[in-house]
Design a protein around this motif. Structure first.
Motif, PDB file in Angstrom:
ATOM      1  N   HIS A 171       0.815  -1.211   0.000  1.00 17.88           N
ATOM      2  CA  HIS A 171       0.000   0.000   0.000  1.00 17.88           C
ATOM      3  C   HIS A 171       0.848   1.260   0.000  1.00 17.88           C
ATOM      4  O   HIS A 171       0.363   2.339  -0.340  1.00 17.88           O
ATOM      5  N   PHE A 172       2.144   1.152   0.361  1.00 15.02           N
ATOM      6  CA  PHE A 172       2.989   2.337   0.317  1.00 15.02           C
ATOM      7  C   PHE A 172       3.626   2.540  -1.060  1.00 15.02           C
ATOM      8  O   PHE A 172       4.251   3.569  -1.307  1.00 15.02           O
ATOM      9  N   PHE A 391      -9.216  10.304   7.247  1.00 16.02           N
ATOM     10  CA  PHE A 391      -8.875   9.581   6.019  1.00 16.02           C
ATOM     11  C   PHE A 391      -9.912   8.536   5.614  1.00 16.02           C
ATOM     12  O   PHE A 391      -9.916   8.097   4.466  1.00 16.02           O
ATOM     13  N   SER A 392     -10.789   8.135   6.511  1.00 16.34           N
ATOM     14  CA  SER A 392     -11.825   7.173   6.115  1.00 16.34           C
ATOM     15  C   SER A 392     -13.015   7.866   5.473  1.00 16.34           C
ATOM     16  O   SER A 392     -13.810   7.230   4.784  1.00 16.34           O
ATOM     17  N   LEU A 404      -8.512   0.153   3.402  1.00 16.21           N
ATOM     18  CA  LEU A 404      -7.146   0.009   3.894  1.00 16.21           C
ATOM     19  C   LEU A 404      -6.913   0.872   5.129  1.00 16.21           C
ATOM     20  O   LEU A 404      -6.227   0.451   6.075  1.00 16.21           O
ATOM     21  N   VAL A 405      -7.464   2.077   5.123  1.00 14.84           N
ATOM     22  CA  VAL A 405      -7.357   2.950   6.291  1.00 14.84           C
ATOM     23  C   VAL A 405      -8.013   2.292   7.503  1.00 14.84           C
ATOM     24  O   VAL A 405      -7.466   2.296   8.612  1.00 14.84           O
ATOM     25  N   PHE A 406      -9.182   1.717   7.296  1.00 18.65           N
ATOM     26  CA  PHE A 406      -9.878   1.059   8.400  1.00 18.65           C
ATOM     27  C   PHE A 406      -9.080  -0.126   8.944  1.00 18.65           C
ATOM     28  O   PHE A 406      -8.998  -0.323  10.157  1.00 18.65           O
ATOM     29  N   PRO A 562     -17.044  -1.439   6.840  1.00 17.86           N
ATOM     30  CA  PRO A 562     -16.786  -0.978   5.479  1.00 17.86           C
ATOM     31  C   PRO A 562     -16.446  -2.075   4.486  1.00 17.86           C
ATOM     32  O   PRO A 562     -16.487  -1.851   3.291  1.00 17.86           O
ATOM     33  N   TYR A 563     -16.139  -3.266   4.977  1.00 13.00           N
ATOM     34  CA  TYR A 563     -15.757  -4.327   4.057  1.00 13.00           C
ATOM     35  C   TYR A 563     -16.991  -5.033   3.514  1.00 13.00           C
ATOM     36  O   TYR A 563     -17.981  -5.208   4.211  1.00 13.00           O
TER      37      TYR A 563
END
Length: 577
Positions: A171-172, A391-392, A404-406, A562-563
């Motif tokens: 993710h980075f 960010f969410s 991904l943030v979550f 969220p998923y």
């Protein structure tokens, strides 16, 4: 081109031809060695001792000349000596294999090592740079005991080409990274990663690729060693350093926790960045900023499991590597760096120590918590809540990014709460923990274990350790009559996913499975009709007991999880020649 010899067939003599070394024969009299003839492939003279194909495959090159070759006609054996000659060759070959320690079972027809004979010359020409890196790796491992299969070109090319399909995203560094000339250490890391996540036949090779990888990293530190010496060209040096650091990052993601030396690898990667990152980084340069973030992430994850001081500073000393303070990875890394640094050296039990030892470790007297420690924990939690909120809910972010943030929030939340939990001897029912704190810890553990139900991209050591750690906490809650009806099923799903993963040495998955399975066997499951959470309705309305904000507790209570059931899988774009 198939690589086959389409020349007219030779006339056969009455007997088999006499074997001779390639160097003893005139080129005009030469047709094909035994191996090339069996494969019906062109036999090309190599270094004088063996043809190219035999040299690559590591096989003895036995040349059988044409039966009508005038220069050697007198050396042909008769029919009656043919069988004796074949037996003699097989016996000599068996003796040689015995001296070399070659296991004949490894060379059975169904397990025969694959070589480049299965591909045409044109198909292999595109892998020239790959073979150069492979040869360098092989030369550096001459003193190591690894099977020859790990060097077979078909095996290597298949692992290299399938890396993208087997490894989820970083993710980075989500943008595609292409390497036309792979450096040896990056090649070793990709072979290890790809074999680890491959089918059983390739997973069996991953322990040997792990040896190759660690040997490659170690040789970077040896003085006057050709393997660790960068190229002479300035441009080539930058590419060599970037790929080498990326290889170390991949190795760290699959070895943090189980390999303590991961911290030393991180230090090497950081030094390489400082020495070889160009002073001016622009759009045409490699993604050095993202690579630096990747090294930071591996460092912080490794430090959180061992509660050690991070090695990589939060602010890069190089202007070209500095990123915006509004960047989500920077914000997350900064709060992690500050919190871990505060609690380092206090003698607190670590998360990983709870997997290494059957009995919980006891905190040292110097590790008693103070009001300053409580303030640091609460500030850490406040920053993490604000990070999630910002960010969410970003409008410009995709659903995948918000997911991904979550995930990062849930896992880092467990890190914060675990500092208190390990200090209490990892006992959810300790006398100095309140029902409200139990509720918050159980809620976070439940959110963490459910990650594996909804996210198929979880693969790094840190994620797996944190989810298993949450499962152990949840088992304590179940045994204490403070679980939910589906908690056991969720834990078993996570255990099943661990068991499905190929487990190369070092055996991280086996250690996680053993600890989780053992606790499952020992837990006394209460009656499902009596399972309940601590009753918080009788508590006063004061929420000051919460380490995290009440809104965050409600958000991860799965009413607005969220998923989705079929999440989008994020892949790291393939790194291929």
């Amino acid at each position: 081109m198939s690589g086959r010899d389409n020349a007219p067939s030779e006339r056969r003599g009455r007997g088999a031809s006499s074997p001779r070394a390639v160097s003893e024969l005139e080129p005009k009299a030469r047709k094909a060695c035994v191996n090339c003839r069996k494969q019906k492939m062109r036999c090309i003279v190599g270094n004088g001792q063996a043809c190219r194909r035999c040299h690559r495959a590591g096989l003895p090159c036995i040349f059988v000349p044409r039966a009508n070759a005038a220069s050697i006609a007198g050396l042909l054996p008769s029919d009656k000596t043919d069988a004796n000659f074949k037996n003699d060759v097989l016996q000599r070959l068996q003796v040689i294999e015995g001296l070399l320690g070659i296991n004949t079972q490894d060379l059975a027809p169904e397990e025969a090592p694959r070589t480049s004979e299965g591909l045409s010359d044109a198909e292999f020409n595109g892998f020239d740079a790959l073979w150069d890196a492979l040869n360098t790796l092989q030369e550096s491992c001459v003193t190591m005991s690894v099977p020859s299969t790990v060097w077979h070109r078909n095996t290597v090319s298949n692992l290299w080409a399938s890396f993208h399909d087997r490894m989820p995203g970083l993710h980075f560094m989500p943008r595609k990274q292409t390497f036309s000339s792979p450096q040896p250490l990056l090649l070793a890391a990709i072979l290890y990663c790809s074999s680890t996540r491959g089918p059983p036949e390739t997973a069996e090779l991953s322990p040997y690729y792990f040896q190759v990888l660690t040997n490659a990293i170690a040789r970077l530190l040896l003085p006057e060693n050709a393997f660790g010496r960068p190229p002479n060209s300035e441009c080539a040096v930058e590419e060599w350093a970037f790929q080498t650091v990326l290889g170390i990052v991949l190795a760290g993601l699959l070895n943090e926790a189980s390999i303590r030396e991961t911290g030393l690898w991180i230090s090497v990667a950081y030094r390489l960045i400082l020495e070889h990152c160009p002073p001016h980084v622009d759009e045409t340069s490699r993604e050095w900023r993202k690579l630096f973030s990747g090294v930071q992430i591996v460092d912080l994850e490794h430090a959180s499991l061992h509660l050690s001081c991070p090695v990589i500073p939060i602010e890069s000393p190089l202007p070209g590597l500095q990123i915006s303070h509004r960047d989500q990875l920077y914000r997350l890394s900064r709060m992690m760096h500050t919190g871990l640094t505060h609690f380092t050296g206090r003698g607190l039990p670590t998360i990983w120590s709870c997997f290494q030892h059957e009995q919980p470790l006891v905190s040292s007297p110097a590790s008693s918590f103070t009001s300053v420690d409580a303030a640091v924990i609460r500030d850490w939690a406040r920053q993490l809540d604000e990070w999630l909120e910002e960010f969410s809910r970003a409008v410009e972010g995709s659903q995948r990014n918000r997911d991904l943030v979550f995930r990062q929030y849930v896992l880092h939340r467990m890190v914060v709460l675990s500092i208190y939990h390990t200090a209490r001897g990892c006992d959810l029912w300790s006398n100095n923990i309140t029902p409200k704190e139990q509720h918050e810890l159980l809620l976070s553990a439940r959110a963490t274990i459910r990650l594996h139900l909804h996210d198929e991209t979880i693969w790094s050591n840190w994620d797996l350790v944190m989810i298993t750690w949450a499962a152990l906490i949840l088992l304590q809650g179940i045994e204490g009559n403070a679980g939910e009806a589906d908690d056991l099923d969720t834990i078993k799903v996570h255990l099943g996913k661990l068991q499905q993963m190929n487990d190369p040495k070092p055996l991280l998955h086996a250690k996680l499975i053993a600890r989780l399975h053992g606790n499952l066997q020992r837990v006394n499951t209460p009656n499902p009709n009596t399972i309940h959470e601590p009753d918080l309705t009788t508590l006063d309305g004061d929420s000051s007991w919460n380490i995290f904000d009440q809104a965050s507790l409600e958000q991860i209570n799965f009413a607005s999880w969220p998923y989705t059931e079929q999440p989008q899988t994020m892949h790291w774009n393939e790194t291929q020649a």
